[in-house]
Scaffold this active site. Structure first.
Site, PDB file in Angstrom:
ATOM      1  N   LYS A  56       2.869  -0.306  11.754  1.00 49.90           N
ATOM      2  CA  LYS A  56       3.028  -2.183  11.098  1.00 49.90           C
ATOM      3  C   LYS A  56       4.226  -1.962  10.798  1.00 49.90           C
ATOM      4  O   LYS A  56       5.840  -1.353  11.059  1.00 49.90           O
ATOM      5  CB  LYS A  56       2.418  -1.632   9.924  1.00 49.90           C
ATOM      6  CG  LYS A  56       2.559  -2.438   9.513  1.00 49.90           C
ATOM      7  CD  LYS A  56       2.237  -2.461   7.404  1.00 49.90           C
ATOM      8  CE  LYS A  56       2.717  -3.583   6.680  1.00 49.90           C
ATOM      9  NZ  LYS A  56       3.417  -3.133   5.332  1.00 49.90           N
TER      10      LYS A  56
ATOM     11  N   LYS B 113       6.410   2.587   9.127  1.00 48.88           N
ATOM     12  CA  LYS B 113       5.917   0.244   8.943  1.00 48.88           C
ATOM     13  C   LYS B 113       8.111   0.262   8.302  1.00 48.88           C
ATOM     14  O   LYS B 113       8.672   0.737   8.107  1.00 48.88           O
ATOM     15  CB  LYS B 113       6.170   0.802   6.831  1.00 48.88           C
ATOM     16  CG  LYS B 113       6.443  -0.582   6.340  1.00 48.88           C
ATOM     17  CD  LYS B 113       5.191  -0.553   5.380  1.00 48.88           C
ATOM     18  CE  LYS B 113       6.251  -2.343   4.600  1.00 48.88           C
ATOM     19  NZ  LYS B 113       5.533  -2.426   2.839  1.00 48.88           N
TER      20      LYS B 113
HETATM   21  C1  PBG Z   1       3.208  -4.220   0.583  1.00 43.64           C
HETATM   22  C2  PBG Z   1       3.298  -4.142   1.449  1.00 43.64           C
HETATM   23  C3  PBG Z   1       3.316  -5.291   2.609  1.00 43.64           C
HETATM   24  C4  PBG Z   1       2.617  -5.239   3.207  1.00 43.64           C
HETATM   25  C5  PBG Z   1       1.445  -4.497   3.210  1.00 43.64           C
HETATM   26  N1  PBG Z   1       1.857  -3.952   2.169  1.00 43.64           N
HETATM   27  C6  PBG Z   1       5.260  -6.054   2.775  1.00 43.64           C
HETATM   28  C7  PBG Z   1       6.041  -6.021   2.208  1.00 43.64           C
HETATM   29  O1  PBG Z   1       6.237  -4.551   2.862  1.00 43.64           O
HETATM   30  O2  PBG Z   1       6.844  -6.734   2.059  1.00 43.64           O
HETATM   31  C8  PBG Z   1       2.701  -6.668   4.646  1.00 43.64           C
HETATM   32  C9  PBG Z   1       1.182  -6.932   4.873  1.00 43.64           C
HETATM   33  C10 PBG Z   1       1.155  -8.146   5.883  1.00 43.64           C
HETATM   34  O3  PBG Z   1       2.124  -8.491   6.571  1.00 43.64           O
HETATM   35  O4  PBG Z   1       0.097  -8.794   6.297  1.00 43.64           O
HETATM   36  N2  PBG Z   1       4.525  -3.599   0.419  1.00 43.64           N
END
Ligand code: PBG
Length: 325
Positions: free
Chosen positions: A248, A195
């Site tokens: 992601k 991520k």
């Molecule tokens: C929580 C989380 C996030 C997303 C999914 N889980 C936001 C982040 O990491 O700030 C992002 C999903 C999206 O942008 O559609 N940590």
């Protein structure tokens, strides 16, 4: 005469031929739909940063769940907006928290629907970080226990799968151990393994009210230029017991999806994040591209790169288009 012997165009002549040699398929079953659950009753409010997406109160979930099952989409991933935020993100692991109530209601009403829960603290902490803060920094090891508590409380409420998105080191192991100790050996972990620290999460943070109040997430989410590090992260999560590996965002990281697909034999998921969705929607609204075609092209590209399935805000719309094709 200088004419080509092999003509790739021959197999592009008709839709039947194109279909016959098509290498990648995209079907509604490949999509998971993210939902944002809020307090209250009868709430169905469009999210300004994510056109066509809604803040839904718990009572609205069964209707939406049935609708998307009817479209051939097999599952949802739930995000919650708590009634209150505090330093320790207490509502993330409260049995009466927003997600726990949402899961119970949805599981009871639509048992066939696969319910995945996002496991993270950022929506629940008053500082907006994904872990506990000590001395101004996100404290990795102290956070693990709270993530494990959250995952167990989701499983207890009836979640079919948990998806840690916090990027703390060792969270998959902590969650796996806690689930196993509580009798949830059969609940799989969909790990947000690679991520990245991405600006494409912008619309989500507005939707989930989860933007950090100070600093940013660079000390725990991955640095966008890195790919070898992604392979290390994925290998670690496999060692720790992850069942499915997620990359992601998706579109700016297709190379990562492809490499993870090539290097490992676990199922691979990809998250077409909020910014990827919003970008296409915005351009379509301006009349700059065909939003429906662009969305399907983006999704099939993510599958072609190697994703087995995709989390996408476009899931219902895409499923409808795919039905008709
Ligand atoms: C929580 C989380 C996030 C997303 C999914 N889980 C936001 C982040 O990491 O700030 C992002 C999903 C999206 O942008 O559609 N940590």
């Amino acid at each position: 005469m200088n004419h080509p012997l092999y003509r790739p165009r021959r197999l592009r002549k008709s839709e039947a031929l194109r279909k016959l040699v098509r290498e990648t398929s995209l079907a509604p079953k490949d999509l998971i739909y993210p939902l944002f659950v809020v307090q209250g009753k009868g709430v169905r409010e469009e999210i300004s940063s994510l056109p066509g997406q809604f803040h839904l109160s718990v009572d609205q979930l069964p209707g939406v769940g049935r609708e998307i099952l009817g479209l051939g989409i097999q599952g949802v991933i739930l995000f919650g907006l708590p009634s209150r935020k505090d330093q320790r993100g207490s509502e993330a692991y409260d049995p009466e928290g927003i997600i726990q109530r949402a899961v119970r209601q949805l599981k009871q009403a639509v048992p066939e629907l696969l319910i995945i829960t996002d496991v993270c603290l950022c929506e629940y902490t008053d500082h907006g970080h994904c872990g506990l803060i000590s001395n101004g920094e996100v404290d990795n090891d102290a956070t693990l226990e709270l993530l494990a508590l959250s995952a167990v409380s989701h499983a207890r409420a009836g979640a079919d799968m948990v998806a840690p998105s916090d990027m703390m080191d060792g969270r998959v192991k902590a969650i796996r151990s806690a689930l196993d100790a509580e009798g949830f050996q059969q609940i799989p972990i969909l790990s947000y393994a690679a991520k990245y620290c991405s600006s494409f999460y912008g619309p989500f943070r507005e939707a989930a009210q989860s933007a950090p109040r100070f600093g940013d997430r660079r000390s725990y989410q991955m640095d966008p230029p890195n790919w070898r590090e992604a392979l290390r992260e994925v290998a670690l999560d496999i060692q720790e017991g992850a069942d499915i590996l997620m990359v992601k965002p998706a579109m700016p990281y297709l190379d990562i999806i492809a490499r993870v697909r090539q290097e490992f034999n676990h199922p691979v998921a990809a998250y077409q994040v909020s910014g990827e969705f919003a970008m296409i929607q915005a351009a379509a609204r301006l009349g700059w591209l065909d939003g429906q075609k662009a969305m399907l092209e983006a999704l099939v590209g993510i599958k072609r790169a190697g994703a087995d399935f995709i989390l996408s805000y476009a899931a219902p719309e895409a499923a409808k288009l795919l039905e008709g094709s």
